[in-house]
Enzyme design. Sequence first.
Site, PDB file in Angstrom:
ATOM      1  N   LYS A  50       1.001  -1.224   0.143  1.00  0.00           N
ATOM      2  CA  LYS A  50       0.115   0.013  -0.053  1.00  0.00           C
ATOM      3  C   LYS A  50       1.162   1.456  -0.153  1.00  0.00           C
ATOM      4  O   LYS A  50       0.715   2.128  -0.640  1.00  0.00           O
ATOM      5  CB  LYS A  50      -0.891  -0.014   1.248  1.00  0.00           C
ATOM      6  CG  LYS A  50      -2.024  -1.208   1.106  1.00  0.00           C
ATOM      7  CD  LYS A  50      -3.023  -1.229   2.440  1.00  0.00           C
ATOM      8  CE  LYS A  50      -3.775  -2.378   2.119  1.00  0.00           C
ATOM      9  NZ  LYS A  50      -4.640  -2.672   3.432  1.00  0.00           N
ATOM     10  N   GLN A  94      -4.786  -1.955   9.568  1.00  0.00           N
ATOM     11  CA  GLN A  94      -4.706  -3.110   8.972  1.00  0.00           C
ATOM     12  C   GLN A  94      -5.182  -4.372   9.756  1.00  0.00           C
ATOM     13  O   GLN A  94      -4.990  -4.349  10.893  1.00  0.00           O
ATOM     14  CB  GLN A  94      -3.144  -3.545   8.542  1.00  0.00           C
ATOM     15  CG  GLN A  94      -2.824  -4.452   7.783  1.00  0.00           C
ATOM     16  CD  GLN A  94      -3.435  -4.496   6.336  1.00  0.00           C
ATOM     17  OE1 GLN A  94      -3.492  -3.287   5.829  1.00  0.00           O
ATOM     18  NE2 GLN A  94      -3.751  -5.603   5.584  1.00  0.00           N
ATOM     19  N   ASP A 117     -11.567   2.369   4.109  1.00  0.00           N
ATOM     20  CA  ASP A 117     -11.616   1.001   4.165  1.00  0.00           C
ATOM     21  C   ASP A 117     -13.182   0.552   4.072  1.00  0.00           C
ATOM     22  O   ASP A 117     -13.556  -0.578   3.714  1.00  0.00           O
ATOM     23  CB  ASP A 117     -10.936   0.271   5.461  1.00  0.00           C
ATOM     24  CG  ASP A 117      -9.616  -0.534   4.925  1.00  0.00           C
ATOM     25  OD1 ASP A 117      -9.535  -0.759   3.784  1.00  0.00           O
ATOM     26  OD2 ASP A 117      -8.889  -0.779   5.938  1.00  0.00           O
TER      27      ASP A 117
HETATM   28  N1  GUN Z   1      -6.818  -7.246   5.772  1.00  0.00           N
HETATM   29  C1  GUN Z   1      -7.070  -8.071   4.728  1.00  0.00           C
HETATM   30  N2  GUN Z   1      -7.626  -7.232   3.831  1.00  0.00           N
HETATM   31  C2  GUN Z   1      -7.868  -6.015   4.245  1.00  0.00           C
HETATM   32  C3  GUN Z   1      -8.264  -4.669   3.780  1.00  0.00           C
HETATM   33  O1  GUN Z   1      -8.842  -4.555   2.828  1.00  0.00           O
HETATM   34  N3  GUN Z   1      -8.053  -3.658   4.802  1.00  0.00           N
HETATM   35  C4  GUN Z   1      -7.432  -3.873   5.821  1.00  0.00           C
HETATM   36  N4  GUN Z   1      -7.528  -2.684   6.539  1.00  0.00           N
HETATM   37  N5  GUN Z   1      -7.042  -5.006   6.467  1.00  0.00           N
HETATM   38  C5  GUN Z   1      -7.252  -6.169   5.519  1.00  0.00           C
END
Ligand code: GUN
Length: 283
Positions: A50, A94, A117
């Site tokens: 990211k 996350q 998110d």
């Molecule tokens: N863990 C797995 N996929 C995601 C996601 O799209 N966002 C976040 N914050 N954690 C994740």
Amino acid sequence: MTAIIMDGKQEALNVRKFLAEEIAATYSSPVLAVVQVGDNPASQVYVRNKHKAAAEIGMECRICYVPETASEDELRDLILELNDNDEVNGIIVQLPLPKQFDELKVLSWIKHSKDVDGFSPINAGLLQMNSPEAVVAATPQGIVALLKHYVADLRGKHAVIIGRSNIVGRPLADLLLNQDCTVTVTHSKTLDLPSICKQADILVAACGCAEMVKADWVKKGAAVIDVGINRVDGHLCGDVAFEEVKEVAAYITPVPGGIGPMTVAMLLKNTWNAYKKQNPLMK
Ligand code: GUN
């Protein structure tokens, strides 16, 4: 005839190129804050991806590392500080969090205008009510963008989703319903899963079981979306047995290079949209 490969890498690149051009034309950079609690190795890879993808389009990504031993109050204070920081446009935590933290509680601390998110209860509720104000979770949004590109008209199609997680299965069901699909959500207790999957025009595997979906689970001509990322004997594979399913399906996503890059692109898009909403006078 073998299936058309749905190229998430290329589609994500198109989105990122568009965002890079938009950001280059503004005075300041959008800022995404990523909160990483503990050192789950998979999360570290996702967070690094990211950060790299954000930097490539001129977006700042601030990684806020919180040790696994931190208290709930310490994590809450960090999130509230980010909520109040006008420089920060988007915040994600996350997942998964270490076991001692209550994920729903932690996600509910994020101010919903910065929840890029789309996991906060407010955004999840807005999506369920088909509100245009909803921030839509990145993976479901990426899946629908790829389906619209390749399959085009989703109306009336029967979508079967394997998995009912808050990150993928549930928001995807809402999103596909809002696209006029007929949606079936299946899970680990579903009886006779193969025969339900076989009815799908659109089959989405998000169960985290390596190559569980076999060719005889798939209707001829279906679009098959593979959300899984599993490591088996040192190689990556999805939740779909790709080699055999591609002989039955009309469209299929590869792993890697399918939904993964789309998820990152949609997170960046959500952050850019949050920045624009927070800075209505900024060109
Ligand atoms: N863990 C797995 N996929 C995601 C996601 O799209 N966002 C976040 N914050 N954690 C994740």
